[in-house]
Design a protein around this motif. Structure first.
Motif, short mmCIF file in Angstrom:
data_model
loop_
_atom_site.label_atom_id
_atom_site.label_comp_id
_atom_site.label_asym_id
_atom_site.label_seq_id
_atom_site.Cartn_x
_atom_site.Cartn_y
_atom_site.Cartn_z
N ALA A 1 -9.50 -0.01 3.09
CA ALA A 1 -10.28 -0.60 4.10
C ALA A 1 -9.83 -2.40 3.49
CB ALA A 1 -11.74 -0.85 3.68
N GLU A 2 -9.35 -2.15 2.85
CA GLU A 2 -8.77 -3.01 1.79
C GLU A 2 -6.84 -3.80 2.41
OE1 GLU A 2 -11.88 -5.23 -1.67
OE2 GLU A 2 -9.94 -3.95 -1.62
N TRP A 3 -6.52 -3.10 2.90
CA TRP A 3 -5.28 -2.50 2.94
C TRP A 3 -5.23 -3.17 3.70
CZ3 TRP A 3 -5.01 3.26 1.85
CH2 TRP A 3 -4.69 4.13 0.90
N PRO A 4 -3.27 -4.36 3.53
CA PRO A 4 -3.08 -4.90 4.83
C PRO A 4 -2.51 -3.77 5.89
CG PRO A 4 -1.50 -4.74 2.75
CD PRO A 4 -2.48 -3.82 2.73
N SER A 5 -3.05 -4.73 7.29
CA SER A 5 -2.44 -3.86 8.14
C SER A 5 -1.22 -4.28 9.52
CB SER A 5 -3.64 -3.66 9.50
OG SER A 5 -4.48 -4.96 9.29
N GLY A 6 -1.08 -4.97 8.22
CA GLY A 6 1.03 -5.89 9.08
C GLY A 6 1.61 -4.73 9.23
N LEU A 7 1.45 -3.27 8.46
CA LEU A 7 3.42 -2.47 8.56
C LEU A 7 2.44 -1.65 9.98
CD1 LEU A 7 5.79 -1.34 7.29
CD2 LEU A 7 3.88 -0.44 6.26
N ASP A 8 2.81 -1.70 11.42
CA ASP A 8 2.67 -1.03 12.10
C ASP A 8 3.11 0.35 12.50
OD1 ASP A 8 0.48 -0.06 14.03
OD2 ASP A 8 1.63 -1.38 15.51
N VAL A 9 3.22 1.13 11.63
CA VAL A 9 4.17 2.47 12.37
C VAL A 9 3.73 4.00 12.69
CG1 VAL A 9 5.02 1.86 10.28
CG2 VAL A 9 3.85 3.69 9.97
N ALA A 10 4.34 4.45 13.16
CA ALA A 10 3.52 5.51 14.96
C ALA A 10 3.78 6.75 14.00
CB ALA A 10 4.42 4.89 15.23
N GLN A 11 4.41 6.58 12.95
CA GLN A 11 5.30 7.99 12.18
C GLN A 11 5.37 8.28 10.89
OE1 GLN A 11 7.16 10.62 14.52
NE2 GLN A 11 5.94 11.61 15.15
N VAL A 12 5.28 8.65 9.76
CA VAL A 12 5.91 8.75 8.72
C VAL A 12 6.60 10.38 8.11
CG1 VAL A 12 5.43 9.29 6.24
CG2 VAL A 12 4.84 7.46 7.78
N ARG A 13 7.73 10.35 8.07
CA ARG A 13 8.37 11.33 7.84
C ARG A 13 9.31 11.10 6.61
NH1 ARG A 13 13.17 13.39 11.52
NH2 ARG A 13 11.47 14.13 12.96
#
Length: 143
Positions: free
Chosen positions: A8-20
């Protein structure tokens, strides 16, 4: 393991759609069989002769996460894995993990000792795929 932050404390600035996560192999058919038929990951896509590459994509839990394995007509420049190159899969309990362990055993795959003693301490089992890369099966999430 010491947690310094919670999810819950992790930053939300990295808004990626997928991870491969992708890596080459010279044993594409064997690797696909290991991860799809034995481990149980769904094949979500494949391609052939794309600029000399063949490949398969396998789904991981969550819609935006998957593995890709590629093979080039000229072979793989990939260095050999170490005992600490790990794909770690966390399960919702021992029973679900041991379903996969049984399929691995039926396919002739036996656990190998983990390099890091942490994994044995949490009840995890480590297996090698056809290329020698390690997959760690953990009976429960750590957070």
């Amino acid at each position: 393991m010491v947690m310094t932050t919670t999810p819950a404390e992790w930053p939300s600035g990295l808004d990626v759609a997928q991870v491969r996560v992708a890596r080459p192999t010279d044993r594409l058919a064997e690797v696909e069989q290991f991860y799809a038929e034995v481990i149980g990951l769904p094949v979500i896509g494949r391609f052939e002769n794309h600029a000399g590459y063949d490949g398969v994509m396998l789904g991981l839990p969550g819609t935006g996460h998957h593995l890709e394995f590629t093979s080039h007509a000229d072979g793989s420049p990939c260095p050999a894995p170490t005992a600490e190159n790990l794909l770690v899969l966390y399960f919702h309990g021992d029973a679900r993990m041991y379903d996969v362990v049984e399929r691995l055993a039926e396919a002739g795959h036996e656990p190998v000792p983990a390099e890091n003693p942490y994994w044995a301490g949490v009840g995890a089992l480590t297996f090698e795929d056809p290329d020698g890369w390690r997959v760690v099966l953990v009976p429960a999430p750590v957070f």
